[in-house]
Scaffold this active site. Structure first.
Site, PDB file in Angstrom:
ATOM      1  N   CYS A   1       0.904  -1.354  -0.097  1.00 14.09           N
ATOM      2  CA  CYS A   1       0.050  -0.101   0.001  1.00 14.09           C
ATOM      3  C   CYS A   1       0.921   1.276   0.104  1.00 14.09           C
ATOM      4  CB  CYS A   1      -0.964   0.028   1.137  1.00 14.09           C
ATOM      5  SG  CYS A   1      -1.960  -1.335   1.573  1.00 14.09           S
TER       6      CYS A   1
ATOM      7  N   ARG B   1       4.390   0.907  -6.318  1.00 13.81           N
ATOM      8  CA  ARG B   1       4.348  -0.104  -5.043  1.00 13.81           C
ATOM      9  C   ARG B   1       3.597  -1.230  -5.361  1.00 13.81           C
ATOM     10  NH1 ARG B   1       6.337   2.257  -0.410  1.00 13.81           N
ATOM     11  NH2 ARG B   1       5.005   1.109   0.939  1.00 13.81           N
TER      12      ARG B   1
ATOM     13  N   TRP C   1      -2.822  -2.528  -1.734  1.00 13.06           N
ATOM     14  CA  TRP C   1      -2.364  -3.877  -2.044  1.00 13.06           C
ATOM     15  C   TRP C   1      -3.059  -4.770  -1.234  1.00 13.06           C
ATOM     16  CZ3 TRP C   1       0.353  -8.050  -0.191  1.00 13.06           C
ATOM     17  CH2 TRP C   1       0.835  -8.759  -1.181  1.00 13.06           C
TER      18      TRP C   1
ATOM     19  N   ASN D   1      -1.140   1.152   5.959  1.00 14.19           N
ATOM     20  CA  ASN D   1      -0.120   0.057   5.285  1.00 14.19           C
ATOM     21  C   ASN D   1       0.394  -0.651   6.444  1.00 14.19           C
ATOM     22  OD1 ASN D   1       1.329  -1.276   3.540  1.00 14.19           O
ATOM     23  ND2 ASN D   1       2.928   0.426   3.649  1.00 14.19           N
ATOM     24  N   GLY D   2       0.127  -2.318   6.268  1.00 10.17           N
ATOM     25  CA  GLY D   2       0.488  -2.977   7.417  1.00 10.17           C
ATOM     26  C   GLY D   2      -0.548  -4.132   7.579  1.00 10.17           C
TER      27      GLY D   2
ATOM     28  N   GLU E   1      17.684 -15.979 -11.298  1.00  8.64           N
ATOM     29  CA  GLU E   1      17.147 -14.711 -11.449  1.00  8.64           C
ATOM     30  C   GLU E   1      16.507 -14.539 -12.879  1.00  8.64           C
ATOM     31  OE1 GLU E   1      16.711 -12.109  -9.761  1.00  8.64           O
ATOM     32  OE2 GLU E   1      16.883 -10.614 -11.121  1.00  8.64           O
TER      33      GLU E   1
ATOM     34  N   LYS F   1      12.810 -13.106 -13.259  1.00  4.54           N
ATOM     35  CA  LYS F   1      12.679 -11.680 -14.141  1.00  4.54           C
ATOM     36  C   LYS F   1      11.428 -11.876 -15.153  1.00  4.54           C
ATOM     37  CE  LYS F   1      14.157  -8.800 -12.465  1.00  4.54           C
ATOM     38  NZ  LYS F   1      14.218  -9.351 -11.192  1.00  4.54           N
TER      39      LYS F   1
ATOM     40  N   GLU G   1       7.996 -12.827 -13.378  1.00  8.81           N
ATOM     41  CA  GLU G   1       7.456 -11.690 -12.305  1.00  8.81           C
ATOM     42  C   GLU G   1       6.698 -10.541 -13.440  1.00  8.81           C
ATOM     43  OE1 GLU G   1       9.475  -9.335  -9.773  1.00  8.81           O
ATOM     44  OE2 GLU G   1      11.414  -9.689 -10.713  1.00  8.81           O
TER      45      GLU G   1
ATOM     46  N   HIS H   1      18.493 -35.020 -12.717  1.00  7.10           N
ATOM     47  CA  HIS H   1      17.732 -35.350 -11.625  1.00  7.10           C
ATOM     48  C   HIS H   1      16.037 -35.129 -11.576  1.00  7.10           C
ATOM     49  CE1 HIS H   1      21.623 -36.380  -9.796  1.00  7.10           C
ATOM     50  NE2 HIS H   1      22.177 -35.282 -10.321  1.00  7.10           N
TER      51      HIS H   1
ATOM     52  N   LYS I   1       6.640  -3.309  -5.005  1.00 10.24           N
ATOM     53  CA  LYS I   1       8.085  -3.106  -5.199  1.00 10.24           C
ATOM     54  C   LYS I   1       8.926  -3.286  -3.800  1.00 10.24           C
ATOM     55  CE  LYS I   1      12.158  -1.645  -6.657  1.00 10.24           C
ATOM     56  NZ  LYS I   1      12.788  -2.728  -7.354  1.00 10.24           N
TER      57      LYS I   1
END
Ligand code: AGP
Length: 607
Positions: free
Chosen positions: A2, A27, A74, A100-101, A480, A484, A487, A503, A602
């Protein structure tokens, strides 16, 4: 996460709040709203969806008030909807709150308040704050907020306005960042710096369990218990346009292209003319560092991948046993931390809840914690014993790019520093590494120009899944590359150590699954070629990342993306570029929201 903005001054609050919310969109959010005090009443607007939905309402019926609060949500508790969007009010709309939280004890609080006759409209935890403050309100908003928050368990950054107190905004913070912006005859609040930059460079970072009261002309700080605190004012020194895309279509592409200059800046800051590493005022105690015989790195996501590369560098150059933990696991285990162990917290934002709690767990076990942070005034940076700043500049794209290569470079410099302190590295070895590192920015510029990346992204942008494989220093880059891609393009992607193919993952190989094989020059190159052969033998599609001049690999791969030649130990800094650009161009081709990918934030300030 948020985003919170608040304003008190002489301007129309809705326009100031709007600018702030626009600058916090990165964000991540699913709904937005704002509330102002106008003619002694709370005027409330909120909409599900993006800010443009809210814009419609404001155009039709502008809000008139010079004090207000705004929010991008969010969702944690309650689905994304207008009903659950912030601000929330009590049933009489006497006050409004944005938050926010996570209020961890919101259910018992809600049940108690409902038992007292409070009527709830939403499914959110946040709405509890509105009714809690209204319940204890006796005319003084500050003491009502203080009393209410002392009943709350969990994390919050919150801003409150009350229709009977049109001359003040009350804000509070525990665990979620909140920053005060100091103006002339006006004051501001925001979750992050970009929202404040158009108005002021003078900022105060609220700390945990602190309350601030903002009027037009004053900002007063106190603890939740009421003890006065002197604000510590920081001059930020960032221009407002740092939060602009400039000529780039997306922040992510701008930040990919900023990497050469970030690496030049890091080199110039941390490498002396005598070709030695000097971390300056980082708080590092060389005497302690010289004794360190174990390192535990804890981080999340891309920062965890950088930490994995750090393991190879620290063990290779400083001969220090290095473990790398995912913060959300580390914080809930009972890690064995004792003796001359250094814990390193890697975090671009410096606010990731799991990494922050991992830091606190390490400190509870009397460990020294070094933070590698991009946001130098962040909570993790403030609570660590020492901090090495990444100097990557504001990173706004949700997909981390320039902070990642900055983390790798700093970990390489740290390996040199520790290797020297422990007498492992001779000056010549350090100089050789640093001289190579100094060439990296121009090599990164060449790696960015590789034109095949766009064509490759376009060709494979409609597949259902990707696989990434690598070995040694570039095994973390396989992880990574997969992160990338998934996401920002929403294509399923998995990264594996190349040696693990047999394996299990090889069962997934077929003509519909492109495999990005990191096959750059180095001691393990022949092993990667073997893996490529195994993939081709099963009709797999191979996209190789290889070193310029390697023409042999064209016989094995459907596509070859080249990077300039460089020592294996520093190759991750160059390999990152085709991985970042492959993800970027794929996402663009698929019409995805590159800078604000769905469901992501973010900075993950909640667990
Ligand atoms: C990176 O592309 C992701 N957005 C995410 O994994 C990120 O790296 C992670 O949330 C950690 O963030 P931090 O570095 O700010 O702690």
């Amino acid at each position: 996460m948020c985003g919170i903005v608040a304003y008190i001054g002489d301007k129309y609050a809705d326009s100031v709040l709007w600018t702030g919310l626009e600058r916090l969109q990165y964000r991540g959010y699913d709904s937005a709203g704002m509330a102002v005090i106008s003619d002694g009443e709370i005027d409330l607007r909120k909409r599900a969806g993006k800010l443009r939905e809210l814009d419609e309402s404001l155009r039709q019926n502008p809000m008139r008030g010079a004090i207000g609060i705004g929010h991008t949500r969010w969702a944690t508790h309650g689905e994304p909807s207008e009903r659950n969007a912030h601000p929330h009010t009590d049933e009489g709309k006497t006050l409004a709150v944005v938050h926010n939280g996570i209020i961890e004890n919101y259910l018992p609080l809600k049940r108690d308040l409902q038992g007292r006759g409070h009527l709830f409209e939403s499914d959110t935890d946040t709405e509890v704050l509105a009714h809690l403050v209204e319940e204890v309100m006796d005319g003084d908003l500050v003491s009502a907020v203080s009393d209410a928050l002392q009943q709350v368990e969990g994390t919050f950054s919150a801003a409150f306005i009350h229709h009977q107190s049109p001359d003040r905004i009350v804000v509070a913070r525990r665990g979620s960042p909140l920053i005060l912006g100091l103006g002339e005859g006006e004051n501001f609040v925001a979750s992050d710096v970009p929202a404040l930059l158009p108005h002021t460079q003078q900022m105060v970072y609220l700390e945990d369990d602190q309350i601030a009261v903002l009027t037009r002309d004053e900002v007063a700080l106190q603890t939740v218990e009421g003890e006065e605190i002197e604000p510590r004012i920081h001059h930020i020194g960032l221009s407002p346009d740092i939060a602009d895309k400039g000529d780039y279509p997306h922040f992510m592409l701008k930040e990919i292209h900023e990497q050469p200059n970030v690496l030049r800046r890091l080199y110039n800051i941390y490498v002396t003319d005598e070709m030695e590493v000097d971390f300056g005022e980082s708080g590092l105690d060389d005497g302690f560092l010289a004794r360190v015989n174990r390192i535990v790195i804890q981080a999340c996501g891309t920062s965890w991948h950088a930490g994995l590369i750090g393991k190879y560098l620290l063990e290779q150059y400083a001969h220090i046993h290095t473990e790398v933990d995912i913060s959300s696991e580390f914080r809930y285990r009972n890690p064995v931390l004792e003796g001359d162990t250094l814990v390193i917290a890697i975090s671009q934002s410096g606010e990731t809840a799991d990494t922050l709690e991992g830091l606190r767990k390490a400190k509870s076990k009397f460990m020294r914690v070094l933070a590698l942070c991009n946001a130098i005034n962040s909570t993790i940076a403030r609570e660590a014993d020492a901090v090495i700043e990444l100097h990557a500049g504001l990173e706004i794209g949700v997909a981390s790019t320039k902070a990642y290569t900055a983390q790798i470079a700093v970990l390489g410099l740290l390996a040199m520093h520790l290797g020297r302190l422990k007498g492992i590295l001779a000056p010549g070895e350090i100089q050789e590494f640093l001289q190579t590192l100094k060439t990296v920015p121009s090599l990164v510029e060449r790696a960015i120009q590789q034109e095949r990346i766009y064509a490759c992204a376009e060709k494979y942008s409609d597949v259902g899944a990707f696989m990434f494989i690598g070995r040694s220093y570039n095994y973390p880059n396989a992880l990574e590359g997969a992160l990338k891609l998934k996401e920002i393009s929403y294509i399923h992607a998995a990264g594996h150590p190349a040696g693990e193919l047999k394996h299990g993952p090889i069962a997934l190989i077929n003509e519909d699954v492109p495999v990005v094989c990191i096959a750059t020059n180095g001691s393990i190159y022949p092993k990667i070629v073997s893996a490529i052969q195994e993939i081709r033998a099963r009709n797999g599609v191979v996209i190789a990342i290889a070193t310029e001049g390697n023409t042999e690999i064209k016989a094995y791969a459907h596509e070859v993306l080249y990077i300039p030649d460089i020592a294996e130990e520093l190759s991750p800094l160059l390999v990152a570029l085709p991985l970042q650009l492959l993800a970027y161009y794929t996402a663009v081709h698929r019409g995805c929201d590159v800078d604000q990918p769905r469901n992501l934030a973010k900075s993950v300030t909640v667990e």
